[in-house]
Design an enzyme around this catalytic site. Structure first.
Site, PDB file in Angstrom:
ATOM      1  N   HIS A   1       0.733   4.055  -2.856  1.00 23.67           N
ATOM      2  CA  HIS A   1       0.425   5.430  -2.474  1.00 23.67           C
ATOM      3  C   HIS A   1       1.487   6.396  -3.015  1.00 23.67           C
ATOM      4  O   HIS A   1       1.158   7.442  -3.567  1.00 23.67           O
ATOM      5  CB  HIS A   1       0.361   5.506  -0.944  1.00 23.67           C
ATOM      6  CG  HIS A   1      -0.684   6.400  -0.399  1.00 23.67           C
ATOM      7  ND1 HIS A   1      -1.996   6.380  -0.796  1.00 23.67           N
ATOM      8  CD2 HIS A   1      -0.599   7.369   0.550  1.00 23.67           C
ATOM      9  CE1 HIS A   1      -2.671   7.287  -0.125  1.00 23.67           C
ATOM     10  NE2 HIS A   1      -1.845   7.905   0.694  1.00 23.67           N
TER      11      HIS A   1
ATOM     12  N   HIS B   1       0.829  -1.203   0.000  1.00 24.73           N
ATOM     13  CA  HIS B   1       0.000   0.000   0.000  1.00 24.73           C
ATOM     14  C   HIS B   1       0.868   1.259   0.000  1.00 24.73           C
ATOM     15  O   HIS B   1       0.565   2.226  -0.718  1.00 24.73           O
ATOM     16  CB  HIS B   1      -0.920   0.001   1.222  1.00 24.73           C
ATOM     17  CG  HIS B   1      -1.734   1.228   1.379  1.00 24.73           C
ATOM     18  ND1 HIS B   1      -2.753   1.568   0.512  1.00 24.73           N
ATOM     19  CD2 HIS B   1      -1.684   2.220   2.306  1.00 24.73           C
ATOM     20  CE1 HIS B   1      -3.295   2.715   0.893  1.00 24.73           C
ATOM     21  NE2 HIS B   1      -2.662   3.133   1.976  1.00 24.73           N
TER      22      HIS B   1
ATOM     23  N   GLN C   1       3.845   1.682  -1.217  1.00 22.90           N
ATOM     24  CA  GLN C   1       4.458   1.857  -2.532  1.00 22.90           C
ATOM     25  C   GLN C   1       3.433   2.343  -3.555  1.00 22.90           C
ATOM     26  O   GLN C   1       3.721   3.210  -4.381  1.00 22.90           O
ATOM     27  CB  GLN C   1       5.101   0.553  -2.998  1.00 22.90           C
ATOM     28  CG  GLN C   1       6.252   0.102  -2.118  1.00 22.90           C
ATOM     29  CD  GLN C   1       7.314   1.177  -1.975  1.00 22.90           C
ATOM     30  OE1 GLN C   1       7.962   1.548  -2.944  1.00 22.90           O
ATOM     31  NE2 GLN C   1       7.486   1.695  -0.770  1.00 22.90           N
TER      32      GLN C   1
END
Length: 104
Positions: free
Chosen positions: A81, A77, A79
């Site tokens: 984001h 998540h 990465q």
């Protein structure tokens, strides 16, 4: 070392989120023709991206040095984001540039 992983992951998520928020603010100012404010928010967005990238680099450096981290959903998540924030800021930067050219 797990604490290092979680700490840096949270830094990535928080700073990427801040970058996206600042990018949206920049776009809103540009739409009103307030380009000085737009560029101030873009600068803030890029500073947040730098902080997120620095946290990511810490994780990469630790792993390259032999530290093993658990790859879990929150890691993925973070990465996701960060990559979305980078793409978003790139796009906002181009849109603002186009708006500025039209205003001239």
């Amino acid at each position: 070392m797990v604490d290092l992983q979680i700490e840096n992951i949270m830094q990535i998520i928080a700073n990427a989120g801040n970058a996206k928020s600042e990018g949206m603010e920049a776009l809103q100012y540009a739409k009103k023709g307030e380009f000085t404010s737009a560029h101030e928010h873009l600068e803030s967005a890029n500073n947040s991206l730098t902080q997120a990238h620095n946290a990511q680099t810490k994780l990469l450096s630790e792993e390259a040095s032999g530290t093993k981290f658990e790859v879990n959903l929150i890691t993925i998540h973070s990465q996701d984001h960060l990559m979305n924030a980078i793409t978003f800021i790139d796009l906002v930067t181009e849109i603002i540039s186009i708006l500025e050219e039209k205003k001239s």
